[in-house]
Enzyme design. Structure first.
Site, PDB file in Angstrom:
ATOM      1  CD  GLN A  89      -1.285  -0.464   3.639  1.00 37.90           C
ATOM      2  OE1 GLN A  89      -1.584   0.401   4.460  1.00 37.90           O
ATOM      3  NE2 GLN A  89      -1.801  -1.694   3.677  1.00 37.90           N
ATOM      4  CG  HIS A  91      -0.478   5.627   3.784  1.00 40.68           C
ATOM      5  ND1 HIS A  91      -1.589   4.811   3.690  1.00 40.68           N
ATOM      6  CD2 HIS A  91       0.371   4.996   4.634  1.00 40.68           C
ATOM      7  CE1 HIS A  91      -1.422   3.754   4.460  1.00 40.68           C
ATOM      8  NE2 HIS A  91      -0.236   3.841   5.033  1.00 40.68           N
ATOM      9  CD  GLU A 126       1.661   3.284   8.072  1.00 38.18           C
ATOM     10  OE1 GLU A 126       0.473   3.661   8.092  1.00 38.18           O
ATOM     11  OE2 GLU A 126       2.001   2.148   7.683  1.00 38.18           O
ATOM     12  CG  HIS A 252       4.084   0.853   3.666  1.00 41.70           C
ATOM     13  ND1 HIS A 252       3.573   1.946   3.005  1.00 41.70           N
ATOM     14  CD2 HIS A 252       3.209   0.606   4.694  1.00 41.70           C
ATOM     15  CE1 HIS A 252       2.453   2.347   3.584  1.00 41.70           C
ATOM     16  NE2 HIS A 252       2.213   1.543   4.613  1.00 41.70           N
ATOM     17  NE  ARG A 271      -6.422  -2.522   1.162  1.00 40.48           N
ATOM     18  CZ  ARG A 271      -7.241  -1.608   1.668  1.00 40.48           C
ATOM     19  NH1 ARG A 271      -7.830  -0.723   0.847  1.00 40.48           N
ATOM     20  NH2 ARG A 271      -7.479  -1.552   2.954  1.00 40.48           N
TER      21      ARG A 271
END
Length: 387
Positions: A89, A91, A126, A252, A271
């Site tokens: 995926q 972001h 993240e 990642h 994804r």
């Protein structure tokens, strides 16, 4: 003010049936347990144990006028237990999220629609810190020369030759964009199977772990193009206490292990394989940073005796770590969530408020309790805004 928080595990299929139970010292339920969320995200808000019966998403706005808390947290803290690989995926950046969310809202795409890409208008950088002895992840795209060397091990089947052709060129990012675009958008299942079969039978001392992962992924996700995308990515094995930071644009996937994860409060995920869910290839390609890079390890900065902070360059969050072994303190940058991960720890604030945290237990800590102190033989992570 210190207030106990709790939540129940999310039962995603990739979750481990044992890792969270082992951390908390309880019997496994027999079902997969993937994540426990400690935050106010409406997808699974934590329960506040102050007698109000509220979850944190309702408690914070009600308490904001009276206590030193915001109406909404900028971060989400999680325990993550991967028993099987998560999807590959990426972001979006903040600007990409704002634009994408507005575009889908204007188009009338339902927010719970399978084809929806942007659930909100926020970015989702993240950090994950390994809690298990090892934590396996895929993070970022490998140096192209090394990827070409790996692909050269796979022989000369037509699909392998096609992949090799896409990886040619002087511009590494363009070559990787071409290869991933072909794998996700044009290559048929037979071509994917051909490449995977070649990788499954290949042998290499240098790339033994990558080839072994290919065989493992093939058993879990037959003919999924993400298996080949994974061959182009950095395979990372974190030891306990090591971390990676995944900013916007970095492909990642978390593969196996237990970790504590902190992120900006968002649910925006696009994804790129290892999933039966919707893949918007064009949108994914518009977000990914295709420049090869080393794995994005994040080192902690010491903060006094037995304390450190994982602080990526984002405003949304930082993650304090108070090690086992004795009394220590951590200055807070705002409202915080303390999470026990080992042993039994007493946490206390400037007002004298105290709580005992066992592994898997958490507490909301208001900013006026800074510095947060711990005492005992336990280990605690502390989510808080970025400094």
């Amino acid at each position: 003010m210190l207030i106990a928080l709790s939540n129940t595990p999310r039962d995603y299929a990739w979750g481990s049936p044992t890792l969270l139970a082992d951390l908390e010292g309880r019997e496994p339920t027999g079902a997969p347990e993937a994540e426990v969320w400690f935050g106010d995200h409406p997808g699974s808000p934590a329960e506040v144990h102050d007698g109000s019966g509220r979850t944190l998403d309702a408690w914070l706005p009600a308490a904001a006028a009276e206590h030193d808390v915001p109406a909404k947290l900028p971060y989400l803290l999680k325990l993550l237990a991967a028993g099987a690989p998560l999807s590959i995926q990426v972001h979006p950046s903040k600007q990409q999220a704002v634009e994408g969310f507005a575009r889908e809202e204007a188009a009338g795409v339902a927010r719970d629609a399978a084809e929806r890409n942007y659930k909100d208008d926020n970015h989702k950088p993240e950090v994950i810190v390994a809690l298990s002895d090892t934590f396996t992840a895929l993070a970022g795209l490998r140096d192209l020369a090394r990827t070409r060397a790996l692909v050269d091990l796979l022989g000369d089947a037509p699909a392998v030759a096609a992949l090799r052709a896409h990886l040619r060129g002087d511009d590494s990012a363009d070559a990787l964009r071409s290869a991933i675009g072909w794998l996700l958008g044009e290559a048929d299942p037979a071509a994917i199977e051909q490449i995977v079969d070649a990788a499954a039978s290949a042998e290499s001392e240098e790339y033994a772990a990558e080839l072994a992962l290919t065989r493992s992924l093939h058993s879990a996700y037959p003919a999924d193009p993400g298996i080949v995308v994974a061959l182009l990515m950095n395979l990372v094995e974190l030891r306990r206490g090591e971390a990676i930071f995944v900013p916007a644009g970095v492909l990642h996937a978390y593969v196996a292990g237990l970790g504590v994860e902190i992120m900006a409060a968002s649910d925006n995920v696009l994804r790129g394989g290892l999933t039966p869910k919707h893949i918007d290839v064009d949108e994914l390609l518009s977000l990914v940073d295709f420049r090869p890079a080393e794995p994005p390890f994040l080192r902690a900065t010491p903060s006094g005796a037995d304390a450190e902070v994982f602080a990526p360059d984002v405003e949304d969050f930082s993650l304090g770590h108070l090690a086992a072994g004795g009394a220590t303190e951590l200055p807070l940058t705002g409202v915080a969530i303390a999470l026990g991960v080992a042993g039994r720890t007493t946490v206390s604030g400037a007002s004298g408020s105290r709580l005992v945290l066992e592994p898997g237990q958490a507490a909301l800590v208001t900013a006026d309790e800074s510095p947060l102190a711990t005492d005992g033989g336990g280990e605690v992570f502390v989510a808080m805004p970025g400094d």
